[in-house]
Design a protein around this motif. Structure first.
Motif, PDB file in Angstrom:
ATOM      1  N   ARG A   5       0.831  -1.198   0.000  1.00  0.00           N
ATOM      2  CA  ARG A   5       0.000   0.000   0.000  1.00  0.00           C
ATOM      3  C   ARG A   5       0.868   1.250   0.000  1.00  0.00           C
ATOM      4  O   ARG A   5       0.552   2.241  -0.669  1.00  0.00           O
ATOM      5  N   LEU A   6       1.960   1.223   0.764  1.00  0.00           N
ATOM      6  CA  LEU A   6       2.835   2.395   0.834  1.00  0.00           C
ATOM      7  C   LEU A   6       3.516   2.642  -0.506  1.00  0.00           C
ATOM      8  O   LEU A   6       3.514   3.766  -1.026  1.00  0.00           O
ATOM      9  N   ALA A  10       2.043   5.382  -3.129  1.00  0.00           N
ATOM     10  CA  ALA A  10       2.867   6.548  -3.438  1.00  0.00           C
ATOM     11  C   ALA A  10       2.913   6.788  -4.937  1.00  0.00           C
ATOM     12  O   ALA A  10       2.854   7.931  -5.410  1.00  0.00           O
ATOM     13  N   LEU A  11       3.007   5.714  -5.719  1.00  0.00           N
ATOM     14  CA  LEU A  11       3.029   5.836  -7.175  1.00  0.00           C
ATOM     15  C   LEU A  11       1.719   6.413  -7.693  1.00  0.00           C
ATOM     16  O   LEU A  11       1.711   7.384  -8.461  1.00  0.00           O
ATOM     17  N   ALA A  12       0.604   5.824  -7.278  1.00  0.00           N
ATOM     18  CA  ALA A  12      -0.701   6.276  -7.768  1.00  0.00           C
ATOM     19  C   ALA A  12      -1.018   7.694  -7.300  1.00  0.00           C
ATOM     20  O   ALA A  12      -1.499   8.534  -8.078  1.00  0.00           O
ATOM     21  N   GLY A  13      -0.747   7.970  -6.018  1.00  0.00           N
ATOM     22  CA  GLY A  13      -1.039   9.295  -5.481  1.00  0.00           C
ATOM     23  C   GLY A  13      -0.216  10.381  -6.145  1.00  0.00           C
ATOM     24  O   GLY A  13      -0.732  11.451  -6.489  1.00  0.00           O
ATOM     25  N   ALA A  14       1.073  10.127  -6.337  1.00  0.00           N
ATOM     26  CA  ALA A  14       1.940  11.116  -6.967  1.00  0.00           C
ATOM     27  C   ALA A  14       1.553  11.354  -8.416  1.00  0.00           C
ATOM     28  O   ALA A  14       1.634  12.482  -8.917  1.00  0.00           O
ATOM     29  N   THR A  15       1.118  10.307  -9.106  1.00  0.00           N
ATOM     30  CA  THR A  15       0.676  10.465 -10.493  1.00  0.00           C
ATOM     31  C   THR A  15      -0.545  11.378 -10.560  1.00  0.00           C
ATOM     32  O   THR A  15      -0.631  12.264 -11.429  1.00  0.00           O
ATOM     33  N   ALA A  16      -1.480  11.177  -9.642  1.00  0.00           N
ATOM     34  CA  ALA A  16      -2.681  12.014  -9.615  1.00  0.00           C
ATOM     35  C   ALA A  16      -2.338  13.462  -9.299  1.00  0.00           C
ATOM     36  O   ALA A  16      -2.864  14.392  -9.923  1.00  0.00           O
ATOM     37  N   ALA A  62       9.282   3.768  -2.106  1.00  0.00           N
ATOM     38  CA  ALA A  62       8.077   4.580  -2.289  1.00  0.00           C
ATOM     39  C   ALA A  62       8.429   5.970  -2.815  1.00  0.00           C
ATOM     40  O   ALA A  62       7.725   6.519  -3.670  1.00  0.00           O
ATOM     41  N   LEU A  63       9.534   6.549  -2.331  1.00  0.00           N
ATOM     42  CA  LEU A  63       9.945   7.876  -2.796  1.00  0.00           C
ATOM     43  C   LEU A  63      10.336   7.840  -4.274  1.00  0.00           C
ATOM     44  O   LEU A  63       9.984   8.743  -5.040  1.00  0.00           O
ATOM     45  N   SER A  64      11.058   6.795  -4.672  1.00  0.00           N
ATOM     46  CA  SER A  64      11.443   6.669  -6.080  1.00  0.00           C
ATOM     47  C   SER A  64      10.211   6.499  -6.967  1.00  0.00           C
ATOM     48  O   SER A  64      10.103   7.119  -8.032  1.00  0.00           O
ATOM     49  N   LEU A  65       9.275   5.667  -6.530  1.00  0.00           N
ATOM     50  CA  LEU A  65       8.046   5.468  -7.290  1.00  0.00           C
ATOM     51  C   LEU A  65       7.224   6.757  -7.350  1.00  0.00           C
ATOM     52  O   LEU A  65       6.611   7.073  -8.376  1.00  0.00           O
ATOM     53  N   ALA A  66       7.215   7.506  -6.247  1.00  0.00           N
ATOM     54  CA  ALA A  66       6.478   8.762  -6.230  1.00  0.00           C
ATOM     55  C   ALA A  66       7.098   9.770  -7.193  1.00  0.00           C
ATOM     56  O   ALA A  66       6.388  10.501  -7.892  1.00  0.00           O
ATOM     57  N   GLY A  71       6.373  12.753 -12.110  1.00  0.00           N
ATOM     58  CA  GLY A  71       6.846  13.197 -13.415  1.00  0.00           C
ATOM     59  C   GLY A  71       5.919  12.763 -14.533  1.00  0.00           C
ATOM     60  O   GLY A  71       5.608  13.553 -15.441  1.00  0.00           O
ATOM     61  N   PHE A  72       5.464  11.516 -14.473  1.00  0.00           N
ATOM     62  CA  PHE A  72       4.539  11.034 -15.496  1.00  0.00           C
ATOM     63  C   PHE A  72       3.248  11.847 -15.466  1.00  0.00           C
ATOM     64  O   PHE A  72       2.697  12.193 -16.514  1.00  0.00           O
ATOM     65  N   GLY A  73       2.768  12.153 -14.262  1.00  0.00           N
ATOM     66  CA  GLY A  73       1.547  12.943 -14.147  1.00  0.00           C
ATOM     67  C   GLY A  73       1.677  14.321 -14.763  1.00  0.00           C
ATOM     68  O   GLY A  73       0.727  14.842 -15.357  1.00  0.00           O
TER      69      GLY A  73
END
Length: 225
Positions: A5-6, A10-16, A62-66, A71-73
């Motif tokens: 979840r973490l 982090a990936l999904a939240g940062a993308t949004a 999680a930080l790297s994924l975020a 950036g993708f977002g």
């Protein structure tokens, strides 16, 4: 589950968040600048992910994924805006849907290629281990080579070796993804805002039959409303 979840959250939240902020950013910054900034952040995130080891904490992951997701977002709005602004008003829907279809095709093809790369590598390693009755011995410590393949310590040693090989596969995938992302920078430098998207009240009236800014003819007097 908590670690998943973490990391994935982090990936999904940062993308949004990146996608939301890009919508505001393109109002004051150029499409080119926002897109290049997003691609740069994505490449940086992938580069960090390629350096993951067994010692990497889930927080660092999680930080790297975020970073990658943010950036993708950031690239979401600029590419859609560029497509829409390059056509006449009556083709906005076509332009937007074309960008979406192109993105989905790219994701499907990219996922298929990377999955094929990973699965074929795993098959190759499997064949190496079982190439002969004693082939596994070269992948375990010398102190365990007098033990049978099904011995618990041998199995554990092979699992550790396999984990290391799997990590190398992931590193390769992340590096390839970073290269592909970097390949998007040159075309992104060609992005330009041909006309600012204005609200209905801010648009200047276009006489019937007059040419649109992109050269198209507006045959419908009420089209701009």
């Amino acid at each position: 589950p908590d670690e998943q979840r973490l990391a994935l959250g982090a990936l999904a939240g940062a993308t949004a968040v990146g996608a939301l902020l890009s919508g505001f950013a393109v109002r004051v910054l150029s499409l080119k600048l926002v897109t290049v900034a997003g691609l740069g952040a994505s490449i940086a995130g992938l580069w960090q992910m390629a350096g993951w080891t067994q010692a990497t904490s889930v927080e660092s992951a999680a930080l790297s994924l975020a970073l990658f997701g943010f950036g993708f977002g950031l690239t979401v709005t600029p590419r859609s805006t560029a497509a829409v602004e390059a056509v006449a008003v009556h083709a906005y829907g076509t332009a937007s849907s074309t960008v979406t279809v192109a993105r989905m095709i790219g994701m499907a093809v990219g996922l298929a290629i990377l999955t094929a790369y990973g699965s074929t590598t795993i098959d190759r390693l499997y064949d190496q281990v079982y190439a002969s009755a004693d082939a596994y011995l070269q992948y375990i410590p010398e102190s365990l080579r007098d033990r049978p393949l099904r011995d618990g310590l041998v199995v554990e040693a092979l699992e550790q070796w396999a984990a290391g090989e799997a990590a190398r596969i992931m590193v390769g995938i992340f590096l390839v993804a970073a290269i592909v992302t970097a390949a998007a920078i040159p075309p992104s430098l060609l992005l330009g805002r041909r006309r600012r998207m204005l609200g209905a009240a801010e648009r200047e009236p276009v006489p019937s039959g007059a040419a649109e800014p992109d050269g198209a003819i507006d045959h419908h007097p009420d089209a701009r409303s």
